[in-house]
Write a protein that holds these residues in place. Structure first.
Motif, PDB file in Angstrom:
ATOM      1  N   ARG A  42      -6.305  15.179 -66.765  1.00 50.30           N
ATOM      2  CA  ARG A  42      -7.032  15.674 -67.928  1.00 50.30           C
ATOM      3  C   ARG A  42      -8.634  15.859 -67.381  1.00 50.30           C
ATOM      4  O   ARG A  42      -9.494  15.363 -68.202  1.00 50.30           O
ATOM      5  N   LYS A  43      -8.772  16.232 -65.982  1.00 53.07           N
ATOM      6  CA  LYS A  43     -10.058  16.387 -65.465  1.00 53.07           C
ATOM      7  C   LYS A  43     -10.187  17.907 -64.975  1.00 53.07           C
ATOM      8  O   LYS A  43      -9.372  18.185 -64.518  1.00 53.07           O
ATOM      9  N   TRP A  44     -11.448  18.086 -64.708  1.00 54.25           N
ATOM     10  CA  TRP A  44     -11.847  19.240 -63.955  1.00 54.25           C
ATOM     11  C   TRP A  44     -11.922  18.571 -62.394  1.00 54.25           C
ATOM     12  O   TRP A  44     -12.946  17.830 -62.242  1.00 54.25           O
ATOM     13  N   LEU A  45     -11.307  19.314 -61.578  1.00 61.70           N
ATOM     14  CA  LEU A  45     -11.255  18.737 -60.133  1.00 61.70           C
ATOM     15  C   LEU A  45     -11.741  19.920 -59.408  1.00 61.70           C
ATOM     16  O   LEU A  45     -11.779  21.190 -59.559  1.00 61.70           O
ATOM     17  N   LYS A  46     -12.630  19.573 -58.376  1.00 55.45           N
ATOM     18  CA  LYS A  46     -13.255  20.312 -57.442  1.00 55.45           C
ATOM     19  C   LYS A  46     -12.297  20.836 -56.315  1.00 55.45           C
ATOM     20  O   LYS A  46     -11.443  20.076 -55.919  1.00 55.45           O
ATOM     21  N   ASN A  47     -12.292  22.263 -55.952  1.00 54.08           N
ATOM     22  CA  ASN A  47     -11.384  22.667 -55.030  1.00 54.08           C
ATOM     23  C   ASN A  47     -11.961  22.397 -53.407  1.00 54.08           C
ATOM     24  O   ASN A  47     -13.147  22.554 -53.524  1.00 54.08           O
ATOM     25  N   ILE A  48     -10.971  21.839 -52.637  1.00 50.97           N
ATOM     26  CA  ILE A  48     -11.568  21.181 -51.353  1.00 50.97           C
ATOM     27  C   ILE A  48     -11.477  22.600 -50.416  1.00 50.97           C
ATOM     28  O   ILE A  48     -10.469  23.183 -50.390  1.00 50.97           O
TER      29      ILE A  48
END
Length: 204
Positions: free
Chosen positions: A198-204
């Motif tokens: 339930r979080k916005w995650l950065k794309n690696i």
């Protein structure tokens, strides 16, 4: 057979109808057609189209503006080569250009200076000028609950998924998955929403 189908099957009649409806140089509806746009423009309750909007809207293809949606000043809306369908409670910001075929969902916000064009000019034959080779179209779909930042460009054939954000100045040439943030030229996904954490995650 409908009248539209009959005209499509008879090239001479089709050319005559096109020339009657469209100015051959300005490539916009003739002055005697524009006063009748209220007959074929479909607008939902509470919708607003500001007076300075250039309405290159023809009876060739549908134009629909949903309930409580707004097209702000100095926009250009063109459905001459494909339908323009705009959902409910959507805002088309100042100085946008929308050229069909374009489908825009509900609760969408387009900031200032956005271009969304489902049209491309053909150029492959080097023996002819580009203007002699006609156009091709590929629909743009902007799904529900999307925010597109100022001065972005959405290319023909692109689908932008639900609840996406397009950063200002981006050029979107490929489809964008749901719940993503894209930026750049060409635009790339830099974040996505993870329903597990339930979080916005950065794309690696």
């Amino acid at each position: 057979m409908s009248l539209k189908d009959y005209i499509q099957q008879h090239p001479c009649i089709k050319r005559f109808a096109y020339r009657f409806l469209m100015h051959s140089v300005k490539t916009r509806p003739n002055w005697w057609i524009r006063p009748f746009q209220f007959l074929y423009i479909k607008r939902g309750k509470g919708s607003v189209i500001y007076g300075s909007v250039r309405r290159d809207i023809t009876p060739f293809h549908p134009f629909v503006l949903g309930e409580r949606s707004v097209i702000e000043d100095f926009c250009c809306i063109n459905n001459a080569v494909g339908e323009v369908l705009i959902g409910n409670q959507t805002r088309i910001g100042l100085h946008n250009t929308i050229i069909g075929p374009v489908h825009i969902g509900n609760h969408v916000n387009l900031a200032q200076g956005v271009i969304a064009s489902g049209l491309n000019h053909n150029y492959e034959n080097v023996e002819l000028t580009i203007s002699q080779q006609g156009v091709s179209t590929s629909p743009i779909t902007i799904s529900d609950d999307v925010w597109i930042g100022a001065n972005s460009v959405i290319a023909a054939g692109v689908t932008i998924g639900k609840h996406c954000v397009v950063g200002a100045g981006s050029v979107v040439t490929k489809s964008v998955p749901d719940y993503s943030v894209v930026v750049g030229n060409p635009a790339k996904v830099i974040k996505h929403y993870d329903f597990t954490t339930r979080k916005w995650l950065k794309n690696i």
